[in-house]
Design an enzyme around this catalytic site. Structure first.
Site, PDB file in Angstrom:
ATOM      1  N   ASN B  49       0.835  -1.192   0.000  1.00 55.41           N
ATOM      2  CA  ASN B  49       0.000   0.000   0.000  1.00 55.41           C
ATOM      3  C   ASN B  49       0.870   1.241   0.000  1.00 55.41           C
ATOM      4  O   ASN B  49       1.816   1.351   0.769  1.00 55.41           O
ATOM      5  CB  ASN B  49      -0.883   0.000   1.245  1.00 55.41           C
ATOM      6  CG  ASN B  49      -1.972   1.018   1.129  1.00 55.41           C
ATOM      7  OD1 ASN B  49      -1.699   2.173   0.893  1.00 55.41           O
ATOM      8  ND2 ASN B  49      -3.205   0.585   1.253  1.00 55.41           N
ATOM      9  N   THR B  50       0.554   2.170  -0.880  1.00 56.53           N
ATOM     10  CA  THR B  50       1.399   3.354  -0.979  1.00 56.53           C
ATOM     11  C   THR B  50       0.689   4.628  -0.572  1.00 56.53           C
ATOM     12  O   THR B  50       1.251   5.701  -0.674  1.00 56.53           O
ATOM     13  CB  THR B  50       1.900   3.533  -2.414  1.00 56.53           C
ATOM     14  OG1 THR B  50       0.772   3.537  -3.277  1.00 56.53           O
ATOM     15  CG2 THR B  50       2.860   2.465  -2.789  1.00 56.53           C
ATOM     16  N   SER B  51      -0.560   4.526  -0.172  1.00 58.23           N
ATOM     17  CA  SER B  51      -1.203   5.774   0.227  1.00 58.23           C
ATOM     18  C   SER B  51      -1.164   5.928   1.743  1.00 58.23           C
ATOM     19  O   SER B  51      -0.853   4.996   2.474  1.00 58.23           O
ATOM     20  CB  SER B  51      -2.627   5.833  -0.294  1.00 58.23           C
ATOM     21  OG  SER B  51      -3.153   4.562  -0.415  1.00 58.23           O
ATOM     22  N   TYR B 155       4.377  10.300   1.589  1.00 53.62           N
ATOM     23  CA  TYR B 155       3.216  11.193   1.646  1.00 53.62           C
ATOM     24  C   TYR B 155       3.322  12.166   2.809  1.00 53.62           C
ATOM     25  O   TYR B 155       2.604  12.034   3.798  1.00 53.62           O
ATOM     26  CB  TYR B 155       1.929  10.373   1.766  1.00 53.62           C
ATOM     27  CG  TYR B 155       1.405   9.944   0.427  1.00 53.62           C
ATOM     28  CD1 TYR B 155       0.541  10.765  -0.281  1.00 53.62           C
ATOM     29  CD2 TYR B 155       1.780   8.739  -0.129  1.00 53.62           C
ATOM     30  CE1 TYR B 155       0.072  10.387  -1.519  1.00 53.62           C
ATOM     31  CE2 TYR B 155       1.321   8.357  -1.367  1.00 53.62           C
ATOM     32  CZ  TYR B 155       0.464   9.174  -2.060  1.00 53.62           C
ATOM     33  OH  TYR B 155       0.010   8.813  -3.289  1.00 53.62           O
TER      34      TYR B 155
END
Lengths: 233, 267, 285
Positions: B49-51, B155
């Protein structure tokens, strides 16, 4: 193959899903005009994204050598990265060739540096102004993937399409039925005045251009800087 | 079967194409690829997961005549859940740098670990040279730009502040794309909409803020943010960095006043 | 040339606890022409003697700019210096690109020392056969560092390396106390006077009379954004003139008196007595 999507139970609650875009437009405009023995380049100082104004005092003109200045707008992170890389490569040139890069050499290097990222471009609008080896004013303009064109005057950035026709009229004397020898010689004062005026008009219509404009006047002896306030709304 | 070289498990040679395979040789058009750590699938086809998951909201920084102040509330949310309520998001980095982080808190912690390691390196050189806020800001730009260029961004949106050796204050912002700028007021998250105009409105044209003005503004802004930003809470910490001292103060509480609530009618 | 059976490889110790190959590399420094580095409160100066290799060739470049805030002056194998300067330049550039600030001199030299040390501990390498004088300016002021092939580096107030540099060091030692409060003009003149001592006697006579024949390069770096610059020929001649005038007022040795001191350094053969690392002149505490 079993895909993650087939197991909705495994979705993590509370996740904010973003589609990440590496690019962002941070606005800003540049105008550059070359004269016989000088060049002027101007850029506004507003750095924004969307309706946010991050800062009203961001200088977008980069003095790369004693006789060339680069104006760069668009995706600000790309601008920072590109100019950082240029400074490194200029110093390497200086060390190997024992001389400072000429404006023309710089123009060519900027082109190939941009084209190196042909398939993941620097999202920037660049205009390079300076004086060449003979002290003659030059302006080079670029597209994001490194197309390089030598010009005598150019507008770029978010208000570029707004400003270019004004320059065509005021600097290029296009369609005024003047013969070649009738064209008035461009003075520094007039170039500076036109550059300032274009920004005053651009600030009226382009929300990404405003706050103030910084202009650099490049001659073979020095680079002078002037600033003029623009509307701040 | 014996002639099937591919079943032997050993390639005929290394570092070259295998007979019978398909290859994309260089020179062809290469589409941009995500880094392997992102596209490699786990068991059952899971992907990394990159968010952002746990997020911190606004950070507000104000530069004054002899230093900077950075404030952030102590909430780290899990979506709309107010998950962690006592987490400091303003850090003292060294004696001349403070840093406020918003965005994905795991990414903040990760970059903070990297920065702390650099501060330890500074110390073991034992030469009285420490990192300056401008240097940290520049380094962050390079790191974050590098990550965004690999399409695997951190992020985060950070505010870097401090003073340099000459005592000149610095306040800047670096975002997840490596966009960096400096100004007398810098904000991330909702503070960009709510606090920034409040501060700009009160900026005297001819001089910097004083420490008192900055501190009053921070208090006011954190109050507004608490009332208007749903991902904010009433407790906040303030980092102050001047030539003479550098520390994170708090947590403080905003002056809550709900007496007006009784007058609101209609829903 | 072989001193004994323990000098065929850098990794082999002699029973006396010495690494003969490393010590031989130190001798390479003495083959290069002399160079002087010194500093006052605000500036660091390098002065190098650059004799042409032959009548037919141009003179060697002795001073190499590394970055805006530092440069090196070399004595020994020039090709090795090129490798080191390339490394130093790329380190400085990387640092500048990442941090938008200058590489602190002390850290750069520490890392250079670490890099050079590996060559003294591996059978497949040889030590760098070059000595460096580093002049730089950072937030802690001006610095002069000496770096030797044994990978030792020394923070100096003033230093000289290269052939016949002993007499230059003697000069520096004698005037050391005055350097800190010198003007930049004076400190450059001291550098020139120091390097004059490293000339052989007959050279000294002819070249004192005819200044332009004294083939030197001067570089300076210092505060107020004074970038590392190699002086032009005109500026160099100006300082030579200036140094010559101060020289006659000073307690300078006449050319004929030099014989005794410079003679001992004349012999390039490594003798046991001078094979130890050169002790810095007035090192920093």
């Amino acid at each position: 193959m079993n895909k993650f999507e087939q197991f909705p139970d495994y979705q993590v609650p509370g996740v904010q899903h973003h589609d990440f875009s590496p690019y962002e437009s941070n606005g800003g405009s540049i105008v550059a005009i070359a004269g016989e023995d000088f060049a002027v380049i101007a850029a506004d100082t507003r750095l924004s994204s969307g309706y946010n104004i991050h800062t009203r005092t961001q200088n977008k003109l980069f003095k790369l050598s004693e006789n060339s200045v680069l104006g760069s707008t668009g995706c600000w992170s790309d601008t920072l990265s590109l100019t950082g890389l240029l400074k490194v490569r200029m110093q390497m040139y200086e060390h190997t060739h024992l001389k400072v890069m000429s404006t023309d050499a710089l123009a060519q290097m900027l082109s190939i540096t941009m084209y190196n990222r042909r398939f993941f471009p620097y999202y920037v609008s660049n205009i390079l102004a300076g004086v060449d080896k003979d002290g003659k004013g030059v302006v080079y303009s670029y597209d994001p993937i490194g197309h390089c064109e030598r010009a005598t005057y150019r507008a770029g950035g978010t208000a570029g399409p707004l400003l270019q026709p004004v320059l065509d009229n005021q600097i290029g004397y296009k369609n005024q039925n003047l013969s070649q020898d009738e064209l008035p010689k461009l003075s520094i004062d007039r170039a500076v005045a036109v550059a300032f005026d274009t920004f005053i008009s651009a600030a009226e219509r382009d929300i990404y251009t405003g706050d103030s404009v910084i202009i650099n006047i490049i001659t073979k002896d020095e680079i002078k800087s002037q600033e003029l306030p623009l509307r701040k709304d | 079967m014996l002639n099937n070289y591919q079943s032997s498990g050993y390639p005929l040679w290394s570092n070259g194409p295998t007979p019978g395979g398909f290859y994309n040789f260089t020179g062809g058009q290469q589409t941009h690829k995500l880094p392997s750590e992102l596209v490699t699938e786990g068991p059952y086809g899971t992907k990394r997961n990159t968010s952002s998951i746990t997020t911190g909201s606004s950070v507000l920084g104000i530069r004054f005549d002899e230093g900077v102040m950075i404030a952030a509330d102590t909430l780290v949310s899990y979506g709309s859940l107010a998950r962690y309520q006592d987490i400091h998001r303003v850090f003292k980095i060294n004696n001349n740098i403070i840093l406020g982080g918003s965005g994905d808190f795991a990414d903040i912690q990760s970059i903070k670990r990297n920065i702390d390691q650099k501060m330890i390196e500074d110390q073991y050189y034992d030469d009285q040279i420490t990192m300056k806020p401008k240097e940290l800001s520049s380094w962050l730009t390079r790191v974050l730009y590098g990550r965004r260029s690999r399409m695997n961004p951190l992020y985060i949106d950070v505010v870097v502040g401090g003073v340099d050796k000459q005592g000149v204050p610095f306040l800047g912002n670096v975002d997840l794309r490596g966009r960096a700028y400096e100004d007398y007021v810098v904000a991330t998250g909702f503070a960009r909409h709510l606090a920034l105009p409040l501060v700009r409105e009160r900026k005297p044209a001819d001089r910097d803020f004083t420490a008192q003005e900055a501190s009053d503004l921070i208090r006011k802004c954190m109050e507004v943010l608490y009332y208007r930003d749903t991902r904010n809470m009433s407790k906040y910490t303030v980092g102050v960095c001047t030539t003479s001292n550098c520390l994170v103060e708090g947590p403080y509480n905003v002056n809550e006043n709900w007496t007006f609530a009784a007058n609101i009618k209609g829903y | 040339m072989f001193r004994n059976q323990y000098d065929s490889d850098v990794t082999v110790w002699s029973p006396q606890g010495r690494l003969h190959q490393v010590e031989y590399a130190m001798e390479a420094v003495k083959l290069g022409t002399a160079t002087v580095g010194l500093k006052n409160k605000s500036h660091a100066v390098l002065v190098a003697l650059c004799k042409p290799l032959s009548e037919l060739s141009a003179s060697q470049r002795k001073i190499i700019p590394i970055d805006d805030h530092l440069g090196i002056s070399i004595a020994g194998i020039t090709a090795d210096a090129r490798v080191l300067s390339k490394w130093l330049r790329s380190e400085c550039l990387n640092y500048k690109h990442s941090y938008e600030s200058i590489y602190p001199i002390s850290r750069l030299i520490t890392n250079l020392g670490n890099k050079m040390q590996t060559t003294t501990q591996r059978y497949d390498r040889r030590p760098f056969g070059v000595g460096l004088l580093v002049a730089g300016y950072d937030e802690n002021g001006p610095h002069i560092y000496q770096v030797v092939p044994s990978a030792n580096y020394i923070n100096c107030k003033a230093m000289s390396i290269g052939s016949r540099s002993q007499s230059a060091r003697t000069y520096l030692e004698r005037h050391l106390s005055s350097f800190n409060d010198c003007t930049t003009d004076e400190i450059i003149c001291h550098g020139i006077n120091a390097i004059r001592g490293s000339l052989s006697n007959d050279e000294l006579i002819t070249k004192t009379e005819n200044l332009s024949q004294l083939n030197i390069t001067i570089a300076i770096v210092g505060e107020n954004y004074n970038k590392f610059t190699i002086l032009t020929d005109e500026e160099t001649n100006k300082y030579l003139e200036m140094a010559n005038n101060s020289n006659s007022l000073d307690d300078q040795r006449k050319p004929t008196e030099v014989v005794g001191t410079s003679g001992s350094d004349d012999d390039p053969k490594p003798g046991p007595s001078d094979s130890d690392p050169q002790v810095a002149v007035g090192t920093m505490e």
